[in-house]
Every structure is written in structure tokens, then in C-alpha cells.
Write an enzyme that holds these catalytic residues in place. Sequence first.
Site: not given
Length: 459
Positions: A120, A122-123, A125, A169, A186, A239
Site C-alpha cells: 500500500a 505510499p497510499g 490506492k 509480510d 499493486d 507499473c
Amino acid sequence: MYSLLIFAAVLPVTFIQSIQSVKGFQKEAFEAVHAAEKQLTSVRINPSKNVSSLDIINNASQVYWCEHGFYLPLRPSFTFDPQFHAGMYYVQEASSMFLWHVLNQTVTNPTQKKVLDLCAAPGGKTTLLSSFFTDGLIVSNEVIKSRANILVENVTKWGSENIVVTNNDPSHFKSLENFFDVIVIDAPCSGSGMFRKDKNAIKEWSLDNVVLCSQRQQRIVADVLPALKEDGVLIYSTCSYSKEENEDMVDWLMTTFELETVCIPFDASWGIVESESEQNRGFGYRFYPDQVEGEGFFIAVLKKTKPSPEKKYKEQAIALPVKNDLQILQSFITIPEHFSLFKHDTQIRMLHQLWLQDLKIIAGSLYIKKAGICVGEIKGKDVVPHHELALSTLDLKDSPVISLDKDDALQYLRKNDIIVDTSNGWNIVKYGAARLGWMKVMPNRMNNYYPAEWKILKQ
Ligand code: SAM
């Protein structure tokens, strides 16, 4: 033309060769768009804050696939914008906002869903998910400790009451079998989609790393998949342009687990390329910067078809505030009835009552860094309100307000002293509609309670 030749030579030859036959790849246009070095800047506004006065989106144009997304005509200095620090918008790459469209197309009933954002920080999504699932529970996890702190900062600024941040984890989620309705992965990847934005990504790229990343992606998904319910939705994105991390992953997932591919309809004018995996014809959606207004991105959606056995989860008890503390708190702030209050160390926190039982289950398996909103702590007969409360979307109408102009707001965010004429006690500091934090006013001085670790250092 000269710069195009130089830059084209910089994109690794092995990279170009490796994606030559991937669907939608157009070598010349791809190289030209990287040579042009155009920088796109986009933001996603926070619909749960008062964004009608948001300066940043003046003259901005809409991101087609996300109603809250906007392209800015120029890149401003976000550091010097108090509305940025107030979490009124999040700076997010536009292709990533396609998640909004994906959710609109796949989640027919978004009420009261439990959602995991596994990778997640830096935030980006997570904040999008909390705006979509307004009454849902978002578990926002980051395995790397230092990155989990950045995640907490961005989640705090966004202010939603429905996010729990964990630092675990992926393998730790195995004990939460059949728990989540939606899981977003992601995944950490080889990063070629960021070549236009980040020259280091070009230097670090290698075929070996693509292979390592795809192996790690398989481990991550395999670890967390048991935590998805039957009919639950798995959203996988990277990405990267590499097939090994994208369509081949979709194939591997469909071959190894009981997962069905989900087709996402979209408007052809958006320039997104629909691809299919070779073996199982699983759908994936590719973003090329020469064809869309955004960076390189891949996303695929899969549905779990395997029936879920009943599961008894391990729980950890959650302490409740004592009556006396509650009375003191209630004289300071009105907490809406649908919230439950609970204690973490000395802090009093709040979360929608619907999710308290699930919080106990999450606490039974995971390391929680932040759950819901910290209201504050009781010291003697007084409440010391927390910064999370100031940045939340909770109505704080009972608190006196210090309204600052832009220069003073930046002084406040630098944690400098500010002199204003106002009532004694705790005051909420605002810049227009944007809540920035707390100041405590005493007869002979004012204390700036902006968190020291987040203060603006740049002059
Ligand atoms: N979702 C984020 C957003 O929208 O802002 C970006 C996530 S980034 C692409 C991938 C994340 O995965 C990084 O924060 C990284 O620290 C994390 N990560 C790295 N190795 C991991 C692993 N083995 N398991 C899970 N997550 C990992």
C-alpha cells in the site's frame, strides 16, 4: 530530433527487444514520447473533505476514468500548498486512477465491504479505495517499516475513519482465510512504466530483475489469496510493461488457482489497450504513455470461484475506555453514535461500530500501526486531542477556530510560533476550509501542536 536519438539510445536495447511483440507496443511512438520528456501532473481530490474551495484544480482537466482525478496545467510546489497538507487532494499518477473505473465495473454493491490493499505505501490506492468504499473497512498493509510510516502520514492526512494500517509480510495474511471481499495487489515490479518520470528506473532495469520480480509477485499473490472470499475480487496491477509480470502472471494465476478472468468495458477513446494472456485468455489492461495521458501501467481483475469453508479466527481483545474518561471526552467532542470508541495504549480511538469485531480479528493476526482515528488521550481532567482528529472528516463544530492566511498557515506547518487573538484552550487551525491541526492557547502563550516529524523544512 537530436535529443530523440540520444534518449532512444538510453532506453535499454534488451528492454525494447523484450517488449517488441507485446500487444499495443508501438516502438517509434513509445521512444518519441520518452524523448519528448513531457511531464504530466495529476491529483485526485478528497470527496469527504470540503473541496469546493480547492485552488489546485482551477484550469485543470478531468481524468476520464476517475471522477475525482484531474490533470494540472503546471506542476506547482505542493510543499507550499496548505490544502495539500490538509489531505484535500492526493498527488497520483493518472493511469493508476483507472482502479476507480475497475471498481465501478466490478463491484456491483460496494456497501460494507472488507478490502485489503496489500502493497500500500505510499497510499495512492488506499486513499482511492477509502473514497470508493465509504462505509467499508480498508486494511492498508505495507511490509517495509519505513514505508509504513509514510503510509500512516498519508492516511492520516486523508482523514478517513475506515482505514486500518498494518505492517506485515503477505504470508501473515494466511490466517485470515476467506476474510476479504476485495484484495488489491499493486505489486513491487521492475518499474519500466515509470521510465518517463524517473531516470533511475531506466538505470536499474534488467531482464534478470524482471524474472526476480515475477517470482516475487507469484509468492506475494499465493500467500494472500487464501484471505479472499468466494466470489471475491482480486485486482492485480504493476507499473511494468513486461509480459512476465503481467499477462504471464494472469496465466499463472488462472492455471494454479481457481480464478476467473473479469472483462472491464471502457471507452475506446481513452487509448487503453486490452490484452489477453496466451494460455488462458485472461484479460489485462495496458497503459502506454504514447497512447494514454498517463504513465505505463497494467491491471487485471480475477474472481475467486473456489468455495470457502467456515473459519474460526483468532481474536485479540480490545480495551474500552473507562466511564470517567468517556465523560471527559464527551464534554470536549460529540462522537456520532455509529462509532465505537476503544483504547490503544493511552490513546482513545474510534472506528465505525460495524468493524469493531473485525478489528479484533485483524489484531489477532497482524501488527496494527493505526486503526480508525485517534481522538486523543485523557490527562487528569483534560482531553489532549490528537492530530488525527483534526485531519479527520468528523464534525468539530464545538472547537474554536483559528483561521490563517496562506503565509501564516505555512508558518504553522513549519511549526513556528504564531500570534493570534483567540479563545483560550484547544483551537483548530484552518486555512479556508482546510483543517491543519491543533494549537493550544494559554493566557501568556500559544503552543503549536503540528507533528514535529511532518513539519515543512523547505524555505
Ligand atoms: N499501492 C501503492 C500506491 O498506490 O501508492 C504503491 C505500491 S508500490 C508499487 C509496491 C509496494 O510493495 C511498495 O510499497 C513496496 O515497499 C512493497 N513491497 C516490496 N516488497 C514486497 C513484498 N515482498 N511483499 C509485499 N510488498 C512488498
